[in-house]
Design a protein around this motif. Sequence first.
Motif, PDB file in Angstrom:
ATOM      1  N   VAL A 170       0.851  -1.190   0.000  1.00 23.06           N
ATOM      2  CA  VAL A 170       0.000   0.000   0.000  1.00 23.06           C
ATOM      3  C   VAL A 170       0.888   1.242   0.000  1.00 23.06           C
ATOM      4  CG1 VAL A 170      -0.188   0.062   2.518  1.00 23.06           C
ATOM      5  CG2 VAL A 170      -1.997   1.085   1.122  1.00 23.06           C
ATOM      6  N   GLN A 171       0.381   2.300  -0.587  1.00 23.33           N
ATOM      7  CA  GLN A 171       1.138   3.556  -0.604  1.00 23.33           C
ATOM      8  C   GLN A 171       1.032   4.267   0.735  1.00 23.33           C
ATOM      9  OE1 GLN A 171      -0.282   5.870  -3.941  1.00 23.33           O
ATOM     10  NE2 GLN A 171       1.056   4.771  -5.369  1.00 23.33           N
ATOM     11  N   PRO A 172       2.020   5.082   1.058  1.00 23.43           N
ATOM     12  CA  PRO A 172       1.913   5.883   2.287  1.00 23.43           C
ATOM     13  C   PRO A 172       0.615   6.685   2.308  1.00 23.43           C
ATOM     14  CG  PRO A 172       4.125   6.035   1.394  1.00 23.43           C
ATOM     15  CD  PRO A 172       3.301   5.295   0.367  1.00 23.43           C
ATOM     16  N   GLY A 173      -0.020   6.693   3.477  1.00 28.52           N
ATOM     17  CA  GLY A 173      -1.308   7.346   3.618  1.00 28.52           C
ATOM     18  C   GLY A 173      -2.494   6.444   3.356  1.00 28.52           C
ATOM     19  N   GLY A 174      -2.230   5.263   2.848  1.00 28.52           N
ATOM     20  CA  GLY A 174      -3.298   4.330   2.526  1.00 28.52           C
ATOM     21  C   GLY A 174      -3.771   3.536   3.730  1.00 28.52           C
TER      22      GLY A 174
ATOM     23  N   GLY B  80       1.642 -15.042  10.300  1.00 23.96           N
ATOM     24  CA  GLY B  80       2.137 -13.734   9.889  1.00 23.96           C
ATOM     25  C   GLY B  80       1.670 -13.346   8.501  1.00 23.96           C
ATOM     26  N   THR B  81       1.442 -12.061   8.317  1.00 21.31           N
ATOM     27  CA  THR B  81       1.087 -11.530   7.010  1.00 21.31           C
ATOM     28  C   THR B  81       1.910 -10.274   6.756  1.00 21.31           C
ATOM     29  OG1 THR B  81      -0.765 -10.849   5.581  1.00 21.31           O
ATOM     30  CG2 THR B  81      -0.881 -10.166   7.888  1.00 21.31           C
ATOM     31  N   GLN B  82       2.449 -10.164   5.555  1.00 18.39           N
ATOM     32  CA  GLN B  82       3.359  -9.067   5.229  1.00 18.39           C
ATOM     33  C   GLN B  82       2.572  -7.808   4.890  1.00 18.39           C
ATOM     34  OE1 GLN B  82       6.932  -8.946   5.069  1.00 18.39           O
ATOM     35  NE2 GLN B  82       6.513  -6.755   4.834  1.00 18.39           N
ATOM     36  N   VAL B  83       2.968  -6.714   5.504  1.00 15.58           N
ATOM     37  CA  VAL B  83       2.443  -5.391   5.155  1.00 15.58           C
ATOM     38  C   VAL B  83       3.618  -4.541   4.707  1.00 15.58           C
ATOM     39  CG1 VAL B  83       1.397  -3.275   6.048  1.00 15.58           C
ATOM     40  CG2 VAL B  83       0.487  -5.510   6.733  1.00 15.58           C
ATOM     41  N   THR B  84       3.524  -4.008   3.506  1.00 13.28           N
ATOM     42  CA  THR B  84       4.582  -3.166   2.958  1.00 13.28           C
ATOM     43  C   THR B  84       3.981  -1.823   2.573  1.00 13.28           C
ATOM     44  OG1 THR B  84       5.757  -5.085   2.090  1.00 13.28           O
ATOM     45  CG2 THR B  84       6.361  -2.930   1.202  1.00 13.28           C
ATOM     46  N   VAL B  85       4.553  -0.765   3.131  1.00  5.44           N
ATOM     47  CA  VAL B  85       4.086   0.589   2.835  1.00  5.44           C
ATOM     48  C   VAL B  85       5.182   1.294   2.051  1.00  5.44           C
ATOM     49  CG1 VAL B  85       3.162   2.733   3.762  1.00  5.44           C
ATOM     50  CG2 VAL B  85       2.794   0.569   4.994  1.00  5.44           C
TER      51      VAL B  85
END
Length: 116
Positions: free
Chosen positions: A12-16, A109-114
Amino acid sequence: QVQLVESGGGLVQPGGSLRLSCAASGSIFGIIAMAWYRQAPGKQREFVARSTSRNRTNYADAVKGRFTISRDNAENTVYLQMNSLKPEDTAVYYCDFEVDGNYEYWGQGTQVTVAS
């Protein structure tokens, strides 16, 4: 064997925003609390948010006002709504069920990438 299955991670993009879910594959009794933790590369796992069986919640300072933990007791499911995401929120997110007898169940676990 009961397992916790997480979903909802991604890029997700920053702010999302993202919404994570964690559901138990079977019945779990005596749940005291449901919580989320995260682990960024090269760092130790850290607390994010927790919801008790009496619906008390607490959050890490880094996520207060941006993340919201909620739960569906009937479905043994916990959610984490993450808004205004920042690059420093990038991590693997884990759910944790604390049960009577000082026992815990952990998700895989689930990956979150910003990132932009």
